[in-house]
Design an enzyme around this catalytic site. Sequence first.
Site, PDB file in Angstrom:
ATOM      1  N   THR A 151      -7.204  -1.851   3.329  1.00 28.70           N
ATOM      2  CA  THR A 151      -7.531  -3.255   3.094  1.00 28.70           C
ATOM      3  C   THR A 151      -8.701  -3.675   3.974  1.00 28.70           C
ATOM      4  O   THR A 151      -8.764  -3.310   5.139  1.00 28.70           O
ATOM      5  CB  THR A 151      -6.318  -4.136   3.442  1.00 28.70           C
ATOM      6  OG1 THR A 151      -5.227  -3.772   2.601  1.00 28.70           O
ATOM      7  CG2 THR A 151      -6.632  -5.610   3.291  1.00 28.70           C
ATOM      8  N   GLY A 181       1.226  -5.326  -2.297  1.00 27.45           N
ATOM      9  CA  GLY A 181       1.463  -4.987  -0.904  1.00 27.45           C
ATOM     10  C   GLY A 181       1.467  -6.226  -0.024  1.00 27.45           C
ATOM     11  O   GLY A 181       1.698  -7.357  -0.477  1.00 27.45           O
ATOM     12  N   THR A 202      -3.820  -3.891   7.929  1.00 27.60           N
ATOM     13  CA  THR A 202      -4.180  -2.900   6.923  1.00 27.60           C
ATOM     14  C   THR A 202      -3.252  -1.714   7.092  1.00 27.60           C
ATOM     15  O   THR A 202      -2.838  -1.400   8.210  1.00 27.60           O
ATOM     16  CB  THR A 202      -5.651  -2.461   7.056  1.00 27.60           C
ATOM     17  OG1 THR A 202      -5.937  -1.445   6.081  1.00 27.60           O
ATOM     18  CG2 THR A 202      -5.969  -1.909   8.432  1.00 27.60           C
TER      19      THR A 202
END
Length: 316
Positions: A151, A181, A202
Amino acid sequence: MTWAAISTWRMSFKGLKKASKLLQEQQSAGDAVEQLINDVESFPDYHSVGYGGLPNEEGVVQMDAGYMDGDTFAQGSVAAIENVKNAVSVARKLSERKTNSFLVGQGATKFAMQNGFTMTNMLTKKAKTQWEDRIQAEKQENLVPYDGHDTVGAVTLDQKGSMVAATSTSGLFMKENGRIGDSPLSGSGFYVDSSIGGAAATGLGEDIMKGCLSYEIVNKMGEGKSPQQACDESLYPFINKLKEKYGSVGAISLIALDQNGNFGVATNVQFAFCVAGTNQTPTIFVAEPEDSKTHIFPFTQKWLEKFEAETQIPLD
């Protein structure tokens, strides 16, 4: 006045430099974070974010993104949105709403179309080839979803003291249709309070969601912890607890920035991130876990060459 920005992964470095220029020119934290993430979303060789992102099991690129204003707590999010290059811009637009500010799937895509966002086929030739190769490999091997779920997350602080946090990702390669997610979820993928600071995450979203780690970091900073202390004390005890209770833990990396421009990072893998500020030229750092603390160092040419070979992403 102080300004600062922090973002995940080396792929955000160009975007960070553009955001830095805006912040130096006294532009808003919101404009800066959107510019930073738009830059990553628009570059087709970054295969975990935006245009050229790797598709789900059905060959469709579905994006997740979140945006939060630390002055007002206004939030907007999209999940499983399709055919939109800059998902974070849609999330920012949704943050202007009092209700219906988190849209998914067809609803998110319809909102983007109705509000004039550019629609495009997100599946590039390169990404399609990788998807087709994976389909063939799965016929021969027992494979799990690709672990390159990187991410782009960022937190910005402008010269007026306002802060914003935002994220964008295409999620797991070969994920199930509709899988979401942590990235668009407030408190998990991102959180910010301008009077304290902000954080973003992330890694494997299913595990990050189990700890609401971005909120936890901001909460600890609010109790007087430095960004680095807050990151370390949020991540490493949680990892130990998750291993004990759940039996395993995926990759997790966290970034944080406080209202004074100080930053912190914690990770359970080798992790690259970017920082800039009033007294910090734009720099790529590398973080590694070490005895429940985080070892941070500026990248070297040798490290960059190794990283380039692994990712096959050009710097310029």
